[in-house]
Design an enzyme around this catalytic site. Structure first.
Site, PDB file in Angstrom:
ATOM      1  N   LYS A  55     -14.417  22.104  13.530  1.00  0.00           N
ATOM      2  CA  LYS A  55     -12.977  22.150  14.428  1.00  0.00           C
ATOM      3  C   LYS A  55     -13.404  20.807  15.426  1.00  0.00           C
ATOM      4  CE  LYS A  55     -12.661  27.113  13.913  1.00  0.00           C
ATOM      5  NZ  LYS A  55     -12.861  28.434  14.550  1.00  0.00           N
ATOM      6  N   GLN A  99     -15.999  31.628  19.589  1.00  0.00           N
ATOM      7  CA  GLN A  99     -16.232  31.598  18.154  1.00  0.00           C
ATOM      8  C   GLN A  99     -16.649  32.962  17.836  1.00  0.00           C
ATOM      9  OE1 GLN A  99     -15.310  29.218  15.782  1.00  0.00           O
ATOM     10  NE2 GLN A  99     -16.064  30.889  14.425  1.00  0.00           N
ATOM     11  N   ASP A 122      -6.580  30.636  20.203  1.00  0.00           N
ATOM     12  CA  ASP A 122      -6.868  31.590  18.983  1.00  0.00           C
ATOM     13  C   ASP A 122      -5.757  32.713  18.999  1.00  0.00           C
ATOM     14  OD1 ASP A 122      -8.551  31.063  17.034  1.00  0.00           O
ATOM     15  OD2 ASP A 122     -10.318  31.811  18.046  1.00  0.00           O
TER      16      ASP A 122
END
Ligand code: NAP
Length: 299
Positions: A55, A99, A122
């Site tokens: 990413k 994450q 997210d």
């Protein structure tokens, strides 16, 4: 590959590339300002290390600044919350990504809810999930469901009125995707059946699906004899299997037995090269959106 088979493949890499190329141009218009994305990673789970690196690489390629806060596996909830709080208050951070998966001693939902909803790129914060539920477009949609939606759109798959069967009810894929696809909008309006490990009669449900999204994490689960002809199949699954013949020592398998299912499908995503690149692309899109939203709040 047989050209008729090739035509069935939904090429996530190419669809993602064209969205990213557009983002590069849009982001450049704001120079010398740049969107900023901060990653928080706890522990050394190899896929998590890989995904954060990947990413960051894509972010750098398209003009998004990124930083990572790394913590040991045994990090306390308090330490993570303090870091998130700092990022929430740091104007150079437009997006924050914790994450997943987090080490098991940490309360995942509590941590995700501590990210400011404006920086929750997210889309897992309860505020953004609530907005998705209420069909309020001002929130962030989780990246994998958003990527699947874009893949279907870019491949001209008619979603309205279709019976879409989703395998897997996780908070990161199945549930938000079901909400997205059944929204009361011409681009959605699907009839969604959300299946899980306790679903009865899965075989007949699958046979009645116009579109199947497989997100269960069980390699090669969906076989050719489980689908009807002309079905569209989106494979979200990622399972690493040891493969001494592969230079990396492992291969990645999806939830779909691609070679069997492609014989019946009208369109299908491969693994890798299907949903994966779209997930990262949607993260970049959300980060740019967060940056623009925060700029307009300042002015
Ligand atoms: P998860 O949290 O483990 O959830 C799996 C879901 O599958 C659960 O709802 C489970 O049911 C259901 N399930 C398990 N076996 C089943 C069966 N035989 N029939 C029907 N449903 C079944 O997984 P996840 O995080 O959603 O991830 C799923 C897969 O997608 C993984 O391989 C993951 O690596 C991959 N993934 C890929 C991307 C990408 O960008 N490509 C992004 C996210 C995830 P219960 O709820 O009853 O346990």
């Amino acid at each position: 590959m047989d050209p008729s088979v090739n035509k069935k493949i939904i090429d996530g890499n190419s669809i993602a590339r064209s969205i990213l190329q557009n983002l590069v141009q849009e982001i450049a218009k704001f120079k010398p300002l740049q969107p900023g994305l901060t990653f928080i990673r706890a522990g050394n789970d190899p896929p998590s290390v890989f995904y954060v690196n990947r990413k960051q690489k894509v972010a750098a390629e398209i003009g998004i600044r990124s930083a990572v806060h790394l913590f040991e596996e045994k990090v306390s909830e308090r330490q993570l919350l303090q870091t998130i709080d700092k990022c929430n208050n740091d104007p150079s951070t437009n997006g924050i990504l914790v994450q997943m998966p987090l080490p098991p001693h940490l309360n995942q939902q509590f941590i995700l809810n501590s990210i400011h909803p404006h920086k929750d790129v997210d889309g897992f914060n309860a505020v953004n999930l609530g907005k998705l539920c209420k069909e309020d477009d001002s929130g962030f949609i989780p990246c994998t469901p958003a990527g699947i939606f874009e893949l279907l759109k870019a491949s001209n798959v008619k979603v309205e009125g279709a019976h879409i069967v989703i395998l897997g009810r996780s908070l990161i894929v199945g549930k938000p995707l079901a909400l997205l696809l059944c929204q009361n909008k011409p681009s959605a309006n699907a009839t969604v059946t959300l299946c899980h490990s306790k679903t009865h009669g899965l075989e007949s449900i699958l046979k009645s699906a116009d579109i199947i999204v497989a997100a269960i994490g069980k390699a090669l689960f969906l076989k050719g004899n489980m689908v009807k002809d002309n079905v569209v199949v989106i494979d979200v699954g990622i399972t690493r299997v040891n493969d001494p013949a592969h230079p990396k020592g492992y291969s990645i398998l999806g939830d779909v037995d691609f070679n069997q299912v492609i014989q019946h499908a009208s369109k299908i995503t491969p693994v890798p090269g299907g949903v994966g690149p779209m997930t990262i692309t949607m993260l970049m899109k959300n980060t740019f959106q967060a940056f623009k939203n925060q700029l307009s709040l300042k002015s």
